[in-house]
Design a protein around this motif. Structure first.
Motif: not given
Length: 77
Positions: A1-28
């Motif tokens: 259970m701990q590994a699943a929750v931690s993996l979900g947290q890492c996925y959410g963080d990477l998604l946060y970074y990816a969407t923020s960087m996409a907004d920066h590069f594509y939308l300014g």
């Protein structure tokens, strides 16, 4: 259970970074001040802990589960 929750947290963080960087590069759109130290200090540095800690917990959880399975198989035999 701990590994699943931690993996979900890492996925959410990477998604946060990816969407923020996409907004920066594509939308300014920037979510921090234009100075580099604000980006690296606040945006990256403050959020980096949310990747490092769950990644460590994910590894710890996997190791604990593996040891438990090995112990269980030894007891059954």
């Amino acid at each position: 259970m701990q590994a699943a929750v931690s993996l979900g947290q890492c996925y959410g963080d990477l998604l946060y970074y990816a969407t923020s960087m996409a907004d920066h590069f594509y939308l300014g759109i920037e979510y921090s001040r234009p100075e580099a130290y604000y980006f690296w200090g606040y945006y990256f540095g403050a959020n980096f802990f949310w990747i490092v800690i769950p990644a460590g917990e994910c590894c710890t959880g996997d190791c604990s589960a593996g040891k438990l399975l090995i112990l269980h198989s030894v007891v059954i035999q």
